[in-house]
Write a protein that holds these residues in place. Structure first.
Motif, PDB file in Angstrom:
ATOM      1  N   HIS A 183      11.013  16.506  25.558  1.00 20.02           N
ATOM      2  CA  HIS A 183      11.318  15.673  24.636  1.00 20.02           C
ATOM      3  C   HIS A 183      12.698  16.091  24.403  1.00 20.02           C
ATOM      4  O   HIS A 183      13.394  14.827  24.020  1.00 20.02           O
ATOM      5  N   ALA A 184      13.165  16.262  25.245  1.00 15.30           N
ATOM      6  CA  ALA A 184      15.064  15.876  26.294  1.00 15.30           C
ATOM      7  C   ALA A 184      15.995  15.957  24.526  1.00 15.30           C
ATOM      8  O   ALA A 184      16.909  15.329  24.634  1.00 15.30           O
ATOM      9  N   HIS A 185      15.358  17.149  23.651  1.00 15.17           N
ATOM     10  CA  HIS A 185      16.210  17.618  22.957  1.00 15.17           C
ATOM     11  C   HIS A 185      17.184  18.492  23.359  1.00 15.17           C
ATOM     12  O   HIS A 185      16.468  18.927  22.848  1.00 15.17           O
ATOM     13  N   GLY A 203      18.071  21.832  20.293  1.00 13.02           N
ATOM     14  CA  GLY A 203      16.599  21.341  20.374  1.00 13.02           C
ATOM     15  C   GLY A 203      16.154  22.489  19.370  1.00 13.02           C
ATOM     16  O   GLY A 203      16.632  24.146  19.373  1.00 13.02           O
ATOM     17  N   VAL A 241      10.997  21.475  27.486  1.00 12.27           N
ATOM     18  CA  VAL A 241      12.287  20.312  26.845  1.00 12.27           C
ATOM     19  C   VAL A 241      12.427  19.620  27.494  1.00 12.27           C
ATOM     20  O   VAL A 241      12.725  18.363  26.428  1.00 12.27           O
TER      21      VAL A 241
END
Ligand SMILES: Cc1ncc(COP(=O)(O)O)c(C=O)c1O
Length: 173
Positions: A27-29, A33, A24
């Protein structure tokens, strides 16, 4: 020995938890997410329902359920006198009146012998709590709810994973 040893549980699954947390972060969404849909699907399958919707907290989930049912000022919601404060708090928060039913001493859960007497023409929903991992008798509770045409919101904050007659807490009944 710690009374609640959360670290032991973490250490048992540490590698898997760390890998997913790092994924997580990578991807920093962070908002909506892909893990959200994955978790909701897994939760729904686990408890045997069509849909699970993740929210920020147990308190939010109760408030959202009440608002979704249109519970508001002038309405009553029957709940149990012994629970975590959120259960009663959210009823007041939406402007309705909590009506408390005493517990049964063996399970600390809502005493079903006393439930029907607490229902009035202003009752809009039943909000039982499955406390300490124990569920009230939902066959009996749902039969009472059906007789009065009332929706049941199970506060399952303490009972996720519990089963009763082969059905999971928070599952469809
Ligand atoms: C029975 C019960 N309901 C609701 C809640 C509220 O959950 P949260 O702290 O996630 O808002 C709790 C929390 O301990 C709880 O035990």
């Amino acid at each position: 020995m710690e009374f609640i040893d959360l670290k032991q549980q973490y250490h048992r699954y540490q590698a898997a938890i760390d890998a997913r947390v790092h994924q997580v972060l990578d991807h920093a969404h962070f908002i909506m997410g892909p893990e959200i849909a994955e978790l909701e699907t897994a939760l729904a399958r686990y408890v045997g329902v069509k849909h699970a919707i993740t929210v920020a907290s147990g308190t939010d989930s109760l408030e959202i359920a009440l608002r979704a049912l249109g519970v508001g000022p002038g309405d009553e919601v029957v709940t149990v006198a012994f629970t975590w404060i959120s259960t009663a708090e959210v009823i007041g928060l939406v402007g309705a009146k909590p009506v408390f039913v005493d517990i049964e001493p063996a399970t600390f859960n809502l005493n079903l012998d006393l439930l029907e007497a607490a229902i009035t023409p202003r009752t809009k929903a039943l909000l039982p709590v499955s406390l300490f991992g124990q569920m009230p008798d939902y066959d009996r509770l749902n039969a009472i709810a059906a007789r009065h045409g009332l929706p049941v919101i199970e506060d399952g904050a303490q009972s996720f994973g519990a089963t009763q007659r082969g059905r999971r807490s928070c599952g469809s009944r």
